[in-house]
Design a protein around this motif. Structure first.
Motif, mmCIF file in Angstrom:
data_model
loop_
_atom_site.group_PDB
_atom_site.id
_atom_site.type_symbol
_atom_site.label_atom_id
_atom_site.label_comp_id
_atom_site.label_asym_id
_atom_site.label_seq_id
_atom_site.Cartn_x
_atom_site.Cartn_y
_atom_site.Cartn_z
ATOM 1 N N ARG A 91 0.828 -1.208 0.000
ATOM 2 C CA ARG A 91 0.000 0.000 0.000
ATOM 3 C C ARG A 91 0.862 1.258 0.000
ATOM 4 N N ILE A 92 1.925 1.237 0.779
ATOM 5 C CA ILE A 92 2.844 2.382 0.820
ATOM 6 C C ILE A 92 3.509 2.572 -0.547
ATOM 7 N N LEU A 93 3.999 1.483 -1.104
ATOM 8 C CA LEU A 93 4.758 1.565 -2.353
ATOM 9 C C LEU A 93 3.878 1.951 -3.536
ATOM 10 N N GLU A 94 2.589 1.723 -3.430
ATOM 11 C CA GLU A 94 1.671 2.194 -4.475
ATOM 12 C C GLU A 94 1.568 3.710 -4.475
ATOM 13 N N LEU A 95 1.907 4.312 -3.326
ATOM 14 C CA LEU A 95 1.904 5.776 -3.230
ATOM 15 C C LEU A 95 3.216 6.371 -3.721
ATOM 16 N N GLY A 96 4.265 5.568 -3.749
ATOM 17 C CA GLY A 96 5.573 6.044 -4.192
ATOM 18 C C GLY A 96 6.670 5.200 -3.585
ATOM 19 N N GLU A 97 7.849 5.217 -4.194
ATOM 20 C CA GLU A 97 8.956 4.413 -3.693
ATOM 21 C C GLU A 97 9.369 4.874 -2.300
ATOM 22 N N ASN A 98 9.706 3.905 -1.454
ATOM 23 C CA ASN A 98 10.076 4.203 -0.077
ATOM 24 C C ASN A 98 11.016 3.100 0.404
ATOM 25 N N ALA A 99 12.232 3.466 0.784
ATOM 26 C CA ALA A 99 13.243 2.476 1.151
ATOM 27 C C ALA A 99 12.822 1.659 2.362
ATOM 28 N N GLU A 100 12.203 2.307 3.350
ATOM 29 C CA GLU A 100 11.797 1.601 4.560
ATOM 30 C C GLU A 100 10.716 0.572 4.248
ATOM 31 N N ALA A 101 9.804 0.919 3.355
ATOM 32 C CA ALA A 101 8.747 -0.022 2.965
ATOM 33 C C ALA A 101 9.334 -1.188 2.175
ATOM 34 N N TYR A 102 10.284 -0.884 1.281
ATOM 35 C CA TYR A 102 10.945 -1.974 0.551
ATOM 36 C C TYR A 102 11.624 -2.925 1.533
ATOM 37 N N TYR A 103 12.328 -2.350 2.520
ATOM 38 C CA TYR A 103 13.039 -3.192 3.483
ATOM 39 C C TYR A 103 12.059 -4.071 4.270
ATOM 40 N N MET A 104 11.015 -3.462 4.825
ATOM 41 C CA MET A 104 10.089 -4.245 5.649
ATOM 42 C C MET A 104 9.342 -5.286 4.829
ATOM 43 N N ARG A 105 8.972 -4.932 3.593
ATOM 44 C CA ARG A 105 8.290 -5.936 2.766
ATOM 45 C C ARG A 105 9.261 -7.058 2.402
ATOM 46 N N GLY A 106 10.538 -6.697 2.214
ATOM 47 C CA GLY A 106 11.544 -7.723 1.952
ATOM 48 C C GLY A 106 11.645 -8.699 3.106
ATOM 49 N N VAL A 107 11.630 -8.175 4.327
ATOM 50 C CA VAL A 107 11.655 -9.041 5.510
ATOM 51 C C VAL A 107 10.426 -9.950 5.526
ATOM 52 N N ALA A 108 9.264 -9.361 5.225
ATOM 53 C CA ALA A 108 8.028 -10.151 5.226
ATOM 54 C C ALA A 108 8.098 -11.271 4.188
ATOM 55 N N ASP A 121 13.112 -6.751 -3.219
ATOM 56 C CA ASP A 121 12.791 -5.607 -2.366
ATOM 57 C C ASP A 121 14.020 -5.081 -1.644
ATOM 58 N N PHE A 122 14.866 -5.969 -1.157
ATOM 59 C CA PHE A 122 16.099 -5.519 -0.510
ATOM 60 C C PHE A 122 16.970 -4.750 -1.503
ATOM 61 N N ASP A 123 17.007 -5.238 -2.733
ATOM 62 C CA ASP A 123 17.765 -4.523 -3.773
ATOM 63 C C ASP A 123 17.181 -3.132 -4.011
ATOM 64 N N GLY A 124 15.843 -3.058 -4.000
ATOM 65 C CA GLY A 124 15.198 -1.758 -4.177
ATOM 66 C C GLY A 124 15.550 -0.801 -3.063
ATOM 67 N N ALA A 125 15.567 -1.292 -1.824
ATOM 68 C CA ALA A 125 15.947 -0.450 -0.683
ATOM 69 C C ALA A 125 17.401 -0.027 -0.798
ATOM 70 N N ALA A 126 18.266 -0.949 -1.226
ATOM 71 C CA ALA A 126 19.691 -0.652 -1.331
ATOM 72 C C ALA A 126 19.969 0.403 -2.389
ATOM 73 N N VAL A 127 19.230 0.362 -3.485
ATOM 74 C CA VAL A 127 19.409 1.379 -4.538
ATOM 75 C C VAL A 127 18.995 2.751 -4.036
ATOM 76 N N MET A 128 17.918 2.788 -3.253
ATOM 77 C CA MET A 128 17.422 4.073 -2.750
ATOM 78 C C MET A 128 18.316 4.655 -1.655
ATOM 79 N N GLU A 129 18.896 3.779 -0.827
ATOM 80 C CA GLU A 129 19.717 4.242 0.309
ATOM 81 C C GLU A 129 21.059 3.508 0.304
ATOM 82 N N PRO A 130 21.926 3.819 -0.673
ATOM 83 C CA PRO A 130 23.181 3.063 -0.813
ATOM 84 C C PRO A 130 24.180 3.282 0.313
#
Length: 316
Positions: A91-108, A121-130
């Motif tokens: 739901r968060i990511l449908e509103l826009g990219e967000n590193a924290e949401a990518y990370y938590m969804r990756g964990v899930a 998802d972890f890769d997506g978070a890593a690209v956003m916050e290298p």
């Protein structure tokens, strides 16, 4: 996962722009109630409050929706409700990219057994916050928990290979090496920030020395810390750790009480009170240790290390 900044009123009011006064007040009240429940480790109640707050948002409030949803996902993570974490982060990511949401969804996804989706998802978070060292370490820990450290190590090596741009980068790399148990590399990474009297680096260097069994060097660092930053809870806690390592438990208790007598932050108080439990346990005074552990769990019901101590002590 990193702690989110709680309750900055001006920021909240800005996020709430777009609703009527009564709706805004109710939304803010529900959000704040959720945060209060979250701080008290009452995660189910927190989720209910955040869902109520989210329901009051309109389409002109994507930032507010994201803010509330991140809190909600963090609570769902604590409840180990990974399907809900996945849905909330989507739901968060449908509103826009967000590193924290990518990370938590990756964990899930990882907890749910979908390793390919987790890595994406972890890769997506890593690209956003290298350069987010803490997040990369968290990713490693998630893979470590499922015995896939080799996959997690790819993320650690990625961030460790980043060129250090200052003392903070050196400190963060030292933190990772310390976690990995590579104390020589940790000490090397921390050398510059310690020389520059960087506060957190000095505390960590003390822990590195303690891990190496060099209590004398650790004691010197914590004394230098106290001389630099004054009598603080952190300095007394570090010195107490040295005393504990040397088996001087009575002196350690004196240091802990001295630290607790100061104006301490909640995190420093938690460290001191936890180490107080450890000292009484080391002194074989299990009755007092158990009493201290019970008091600790009342204050910090979500503390995993404290829970382990308490579980051990109730069997004595």
């Amino acid at each position: 996962m990193k702690k989110r900044n709680f309750c900055v009123l001006a920021a909240v009011m800005l996020l709430l722009t777009g609703c009527g006064n009564k709706t805004r007040e109710q939304l803010e009240s529900d959000r704040d109630a959720g945060i209060t429940y979250m701080d008290q480790a009452q995660y189910e109640q927190a989720v209910t409050s955040f869902e109520s707050a989210y329901a009051l948002c309109d389409e002109k409030m994507p930032e507010t929706k994201t803010d509330i949803s991140l809190y909600e996902a963090a609570c769902q993570m604590k409840l180990e409700d990974y399907e809900s974490v996945k849905n909330t982060c989507t739901r968060i990511l449908e509103l826009g990219e967000n590193a924290e949401a990518y990370y938590m969804r990756g964990v899930a996804f990882l907890k749910l057994g979908d390793t390919d989706a987790a890595k994406a998802d972890f890769d997506g978070a890593a690209v956003m916050e290298p350069n987010d060292y803490e997040m990369f370490l968290n990713i490693y820990q998630q893979y470590e928990a499922i015995n896939q450290s080799a996959v997690g190590d790819q993320y650690l090596q990625q961030v460790l290979n980043n060129e250090s741009t200052g003392l903070e980068d050196d400190y963060q790399k030292g933190s990772i090496y310390y976690y990995l148990g590579d104390y020589e590399k940790a000490a090397t990474a921390l050398a510059r920030p310690v020389e520059a009297k960087k506060e957190d680096a000095m505390r960590l260097m003390g822990q590195v020395y303690l891990a190496q069994g060099d209590t004398q060097s650790a004691w010197v660092v914590y004394q230098q810390y106290k001389e630099t930053f004054g009598e603080t809870a952190e300095s007394y806690n570090g010195i107490a750790l040295c005393d504990i390592a040397d088996g001087d438990y009575d002196t350690a208790l004196q240091d802990i009480q001295q630290g607790l007598s100061l104006d301490v932050s909640d995190s420093s108080k938690r460290d001191l009170l936890y180490n107080e439990i450890v000292v009484y346990e080391k002194k074989m005074d299990f009755a007092t240790a158990k009493q201290k552990a019970e008091e600790f769990m009342q204050l910090y019901p979500d503390d995993e290390a404290g829970q382990k101590e308490y579980d051990f002590l109730i069997t004595r």
